[in-house]
Design a protein around this motif. Structure first.
Motif, PDB file in Angstrom:
ATOM      1  N   LEU A   6       0.819  -1.204   0.000  1.00  0.00           N
ATOM      2  CA  LEU A   6       0.000   0.000   0.000  1.00  0.00           C
ATOM      3  C   LEU A   6       0.860   1.263   0.000  1.00  0.00           C
ATOM      4  O   LEU A   6       0.429   2.310  -0.475  1.00  0.00           O
ATOM      5  CB  LEU A   6      -0.919   0.014   1.220  1.00  0.00           C
ATOM      6  CG  LEU A   6      -2.016  -1.046   1.241  1.00  0.00           C
ATOM      7  CD1 LEU A   6      -2.784  -0.984   2.542  1.00  0.00           C
ATOM      8  CD2 LEU A   6      -2.962  -0.861   0.066  1.00  0.00           C
ATOM      9  N   ASN A   7       2.047   1.156   0.604  1.00  0.00           N
ATOM     10  CA  ASN A   7       2.982   2.290   0.656  1.00  0.00           C
ATOM     11  C   ASN A   7       2.313   3.530   1.254  1.00  0.00           C
ATOM     12  O   ASN A   7       1.851   3.497   2.374  1.00  0.00           O
ATOM     13  CB  ASN A   7       3.550   2.556  -0.737  1.00  0.00           C
ATOM     14  CG  ASN A   7       4.386   1.383  -1.231  1.00  0.00           C
ATOM     15  OD1 ASN A   7       5.280   0.919  -0.530  1.00  0.00           O
ATOM     16  ND2 ASN A   7       4.103   0.889  -2.427  1.00  0.00           N
ATOM     17  N   ALA A   8       2.224   4.619   0.498  1.00  0.00           N
ATOM     18  CA  ALA A   8       1.674   5.857   1.049  1.00  0.00           C
ATOM     19  C   ALA A   8       0.197   5.757   1.382  1.00  0.00           C
ATOM     20  O   ALA A   8      -0.326   6.554   2.169  1.00  0.00           O
ATOM     21  CB  ALA A   8       1.902   7.009   0.069  1.00  0.00           C
ATOM     22  N   ALA A   9      -0.512   4.789   0.804  1.00  0.00           N
ATOM     23  CA  ALA A   9      -1.941   4.624   1.071  1.00  0.00           C
ATOM     24  C   ALA A   9      -2.203   3.874   2.379  1.00  0.00           C
ATOM     25  O   ALA A   9      -3.347   3.761   2.807  1.00  0.00           O
ATOM     26  CB  ALA A   9      -2.610   3.879  -0.087  1.00  0.00           C
ATOM     27  N   LEU A  91       6.969  -0.458   5.083  1.00  0.00           N
ATOM     28  CA  LEU A  91       7.005   0.187   3.760  1.00  0.00           C
ATOM     29  C   LEU A  91       6.489   1.614   3.842  1.00  0.00           C
ATOM     30  O   LEU A  91       7.023   2.528   3.200  1.00  0.00           O
ATOM     31  CB  LEU A  91       6.166  -0.622   2.766  1.00  0.00           C
ATOM     32  CG  LEU A  91       6.657  -2.039   2.437  1.00  0.00           C
ATOM     33  CD1 LEU A  91       5.661  -2.754   1.527  1.00  0.00           C
ATOM     34  CD2 LEU A  91       8.038  -1.988   1.776  1.00  0.00           C
ATOM     35  N   PHE A  92       5.454   1.811   4.647  1.00  0.00           N
ATOM     36  CA  PHE A  92       4.860   3.136   4.814  1.00  0.00           C
ATOM     37  C   PHE A  92       5.856   4.125   5.402  1.00  0.00           C
ATOM     38  O   PHE A  92       5.899   5.305   5.013  1.00  0.00           O
ATOM     39  CB  PHE A  92       3.624   3.007   5.709  1.00  0.00           C
ATOM     40  CG  PHE A  92       3.006   4.315   6.124  1.00  0.00           C
ATOM     41  CD1 PHE A  92       2.429   5.159   5.196  1.00  0.00           C
ATOM     42  CD2 PHE A  92       2.990   4.691   7.466  1.00  0.00           C
ATOM     43  CE1 PHE A  92       1.849   6.353   5.580  1.00  0.00           C
ATOM     44  CE2 PHE A  92       2.412   5.883   7.861  1.00  0.00           C
ATOM     45  CZ  PHE A  92       1.839   6.719   6.925  1.00  0.00           C
ATOM     46  N   ARG A  93       6.705   3.657   6.322  1.00  0.00           N
ATOM     47  CA  ARG A  93       7.680   4.529   6.968  1.00  0.00           C
ATOM     48  C   ARG A  93       8.707   5.089   5.976  1.00  0.00           C
ATOM     49  O   ARG A  93       9.377   6.088   6.268  1.00  0.00           O
ATOM     50  CB  ARG A  93       8.412   3.767   8.078  1.00  0.00           C
ATOM     51  CG  ARG A  93       7.599   3.582   9.343  1.00  0.00           C
ATOM     52  CD  ARG A  93       8.333   2.666  10.308  1.00  0.00           C
ATOM     53  NE  ARG A  93       9.625   3.217  10.677  1.00  0.00           N
ATOM     54  CZ  ARG A  93       9.865   3.901  11.792  1.00  0.00           C
ATOM     55  NH1 ARG A  93       8.877   4.127  12.647  1.00  0.00           N
ATOM     56  NH2 ARG A  93      11.073   4.360  12.068  1.00  0.00           N
ATOM     57  N   GLN A  94       8.835   4.471   4.822  1.00  0.00           N
ATOM     58  CA  GLN A  94       9.797   4.918   3.819  1.00  0.00           C
ATOM     59  C   GLN A  94       9.212   5.944   2.855  1.00  0.00           C
ATOM     60  O   GLN A  94       9.892   6.393   1.933  1.00  0.00           O
ATOM     61  CB  GLN A  94      10.317   3.714   3.029  1.00  0.00           C
ATOM     62  CG  GLN A  94      11.001   2.663   3.907  1.00  0.00           C
ATOM     63  CD  GLN A  94      11.318   1.392   3.147  1.00  0.00           C
ATOM     64  OE1 GLN A  94      11.371   1.381   1.924  1.00  0.00           O
ATOM     65  NE2 GLN A  94      11.542   0.301   3.873  1.00  0.00           N
ATOM     66  N   THR A  95       7.951   6.325   3.069  1.00  0.00           N
ATOM     67  CA  THR A  95       7.284   7.255   2.161  1.00  0.00           C
ATOM     68  C   THR A  95       7.153   8.631   2.806  1.00  0.00           C
ATOM     69  O   THR A  95       7.168   8.764   4.029  1.00  0.00           O
ATOM     70  CB  THR A  95       5.876   6.745   1.796  1.00  0.00           C
ATOM     71  OG1 THR A  95       5.038   6.794   2.968  1.00  0.00           O
ATOM     72  CG2 THR A  95       5.936   5.311   1.286  1.00  0.00           C
ATOM     73  N   PRO A  96       6.999   9.675   1.999  1.00  0.00           N
ATOM     74  CA  PRO A  96       6.765  11.023   2.552  1.00  0.00           C
ATOM     75  C   PRO A  96       5.475  11.099   3.365  1.00  0.00           C
ATOM     76  O   PRO A  96       5.343  11.971   4.235  1.00  0.00           O
ATOM     77  CB  PRO A  96       6.691  11.904   1.303  1.00  0.00           C
ATOM     78  CG  PRO A  96       7.426  11.144   0.246  1.00  0.00           C
ATOM     79  CD  PRO A  96       7.180   9.701   0.537  1.00  0.00           C
ATOM     80  N   ALA A  97       4.543  10.212   3.089  1.00  0.00           N
ATOM     81  CA  ALA A  97       3.269  10.222   3.817  1.00  0.00           C
ATOM     82  C   ALA A  97       3.481   9.971   5.309  1.00  0.00           C
ATOM     83  O   ALA A  97       2.743  10.505   6.145  1.00  0.00           O
ATOM     84  CB  ALA A  97       2.330   9.166   3.235  1.00  0.00           C
ATOM     85  N   LEU A 101       2.361  12.396   8.321  1.00  0.00           N
ATOM     86  CA  LEU A 101       1.530  11.927   9.429  1.00  0.00           C
ATOM     87  C   LEU A 101       2.151  12.317  10.766  1.00  0.00           C
ATOM     88  O   LEU A 101       1.456  12.757  11.683  1.00  0.00           O
ATOM     89  CB  LEU A 101       1.345  10.418   9.346  1.00  0.00           C
ATOM     90  CG  LEU A 101       0.520   9.760  10.466  1.00  0.00           C
ATOM     91  CD1 LEU A 101      -0.417   8.701   9.899  1.00  0.00           C
ATOM     92  CD2 LEU A 101       1.420   9.132  11.537  1.00  0.00           C
ATOM     93  N   ARG A 102       3.488  12.180  10.892  1.00  0.00           N
ATOM     94  CA  ARG A 102       4.164  12.493  12.154  1.00  0.00           C
ATOM     95  C   ARG A 102       4.108  13.984  12.474  1.00  0.00           C
ATOM     96  O   ARG A 102       4.329  14.374  13.625  1.00  0.00           O
ATOM     97  CB  ARG A 102       5.633  12.052  12.078  1.00  0.00           C
ATOM     98  CG  ARG A 102       5.844  10.554  12.057  1.00  0.00           C
ATOM     99  CD  ARG A 102       5.292   9.864  13.278  1.00  0.00           C
ATOM    100  NE  ARG A 102       5.864  10.342  14.522  1.00  0.00           N
ATOM    101  CZ  ARG A 102       6.895   9.772  15.135  1.00  0.00           C
ATOM    102  NH1 ARG A 102       7.462   8.701  14.604  1.00  0.00           N
ATOM    103  NH2 ARG A 102       7.340  10.268  16.269  1.00  0.00           N
ATOM    104  N   ASP A 103       3.791  14.797  11.489  1.00  0.00           N
ATOM    105  CA  ASP A 103       3.729  16.250  11.702  1.00  0.00           C
ATOM    106  C   ASP A 103       2.297  16.757  11.680  1.00  0.00           C
ATOM    107  O   ASP A 103       2.061  17.942  11.472  1.00  0.00           O
ATOM    108  CB  ASP A 103       4.560  16.970  10.631  1.00  0.00           C
ATOM    109  CG  ASP A 103       4.888  18.405  11.033  1.00  0.00           C
ATOM    110  OD1 ASP A 103       5.144  18.638  12.233  1.00  0.00           O
ATOM    111  OD2 ASP A 103       4.863  19.289  10.156  1.00  0.00           O
ATOM    112  N   SER A 104       1.347  15.858  11.877  1.00  0.00           N
ATOM    113  CA  SER A 104      -0.062  16.235  11.846  1.00  0.00           C
ATOM    114  C   SER A 104      -0.775  15.684  13.077  1.00  0.00           C
ATOM    115  O   SER A 104      -0.214  14.909  13.854  1.00  0.00           O
ATOM    116  CB  SER A 104      -0.732  15.700  10.578  1.00  0.00           C
ATOM    117  OG  SER A 104      -0.864  14.280  10.660  1.00  0.00           O
TER     118      SER A 104
END
Length: 402
Positions: A6-9, A91-97, A101-104
């Motif tokens: 899913l990556n960024a999704a 995998l998600f941790r490697q994306t800009p998303a 998320l960590r800044d929201s």
């Protein structure tokens, strides 16, 4: 086949799928817990169940066999979904998303991870108790491991929580009127889950030092959970009353149900710990009153949440329709929690106070509403898992906001 990459999704709230499956496994443990005699141990073990399974075929042996199969099925589903989530999260941790998320305000959704990991320990404990012969003979060696595991998860949860508060309290920009839901209650849910896990050694150990450590550690997380729950309930309802609830996050109205269940069971376990370790008699009448208060609050929030979600069309568009997302899995925990605490209320409150007789027609009759809720929860769990995780859904934004 579960969807992959899913990556960024991806959304950390997908951990709630594994949480729900683990909760269902534990819910089937509740039947032997209260319906099978185990006078020599706090919980039923393989040694209590095997004579029933190996004896003459009866309605009890058949139902017990089916119950154990259900425990195995949902435990398997829990760990399958847990490992899937861990892979997708990496995998998600490697994306800009992830950085976004960590800044929201959605950073609080990361609390779904320690919440689910705490459920994993509970699930393993249930599996060990039900399927490992003579486990209770070495259980005093296992309690320190369980305590260490829950404390490690607690430290992880506090790290996420303190990082979230450090950012929001220094930078500000948390608009409560825009975050109109109770979705951040996921953090309180996680703390309460850790607290109830730490209370288990306090309730079941015969070692006074272990009882004391479990009791104090459990009270630490229970206190934090209670304080944050009061704060969030006030701000959350104020925002919802002003602007209406955030539609995708409307199931958050039900999050108070599992939180109350965990807090109630924690208090029951701590009462047993005080009895075993400090000779403090258990006040069964007091537990009856506590159970009645908690169950009343759960019914209230259950009715309000159902009315709101029904009015918004949530069940049609999210639970059964194409809008389902990671947050939809939060529908599972309230059903599991209501069933579990209902069974505690019946047996700790009603049966132990002599208000109804164990194994009487009245005993089984009062169980029916809770069993029906459990059955409906299973149906919802399997449906949304199939709709959301076995096809490419239209991934929506997370409902978890601060």
């Amino acid at each position: 086949m579960l969807i992959r990459n899913l990556n960024a999704a991806y959304n950390p709230l997908f951990f709630l799928a594994a949480l729900g499956a683990g909760g269902l496994a534990v819910s089937f443990f509740i039947y032997p817990m209260f319906l099978v005699s185990h006078p020599d141990t706090p919980i039923p073990t393989f040694n209590h169940l095997w004579p029933i399974l190996a004896g003459p075929v009866s309605w009890q042996s058949v139902l017990l066999g089916l119950d154990l199969l259900a425990v195995l099925f949902f435990a398997y589903l829990h760990f399958r979904l847990l490992f899937w989530n861990i892979r997708e999260y990496r995998l998600f941790r490697q994306t800009p998303a992830y950085d976004k998320l960590r800044d929201s305000n959605a950073e609080i959704s990361l609390m779904a991870i320690p919440l689910t990991l705490a459920m994993s320990i509970n699930t393993m404990f249930v599996l060990g108790g039900l399927f490992v012969p003579n486990l209770w003979s070495v259980v005093e060696y296992l309690f320190p491991l369980a305590l260490t595991g829950f404390l490690a998860i607690g430290v992880y949860a506090l790290k996420i929580l303190t990082t979230y508060f450090a950012r929001t309290l220094t930078n500000g920009n948390v608009d409560f009127s825009a975050n109109n839901s109770l979705a951040p209650m996921i953090a309180i849910f996680a703390l309460a889950m850790i607290s109830v896990g730490l209370a288990a050694p306090a309730a079941m150990s015969g070692n006074r030092a272990m009882i004391t450590i479990g009791l104090l550690a459990s009270l630490f997380f229970l206190t934090i959970a209670a304080l944050l729950a009061i704060i969030k309930l006030v701000h959350g309802f104020q925002a919802m009353m002003a602007k209406g609830i955030n539609e995708p996050a409307s199931p958050s109205l039900w999050l108070i149900i599992p939180i109350l269940t965990l807090m109630g069971i924690t208090w029951i376990r701590l009462s047993h710990g005080l009895q075993h370790g400090f000779d403090v008699p258990i006040d069964h009448t007091g537990l009856l009153m506590l159970g009645a208060v908690i169950l009343s609050a759960q019914i209230l929030f259950g009715l309000i949440g159902h009315a709101v979600m029904n009015r918004l069309g949530y069940f049609t568009h999210y639970s059964k329709g194409e809008k389902g997302n990671a947050g939809t899995f939060s529908l599972i925990c309230p059903g599991v929690a209501f069933f579990v605490f209902g069974m505690f209320f019946i047996h700790v409150g009603l049966v132990q106070n002599g208000l109804i007789e164990h194994s009487s027609w009245a005993h089984y009759l009062v169980m029916i509403p809770f069993v029906l809720v459990q059955a409906k929860t299973i149906e919802v769990m399997l449906r949304i898992k199939r709709n959301i995780l076995h096809a490419e859904p239209a991934m929506q934004a997370s409902p978890a906001q601060g």
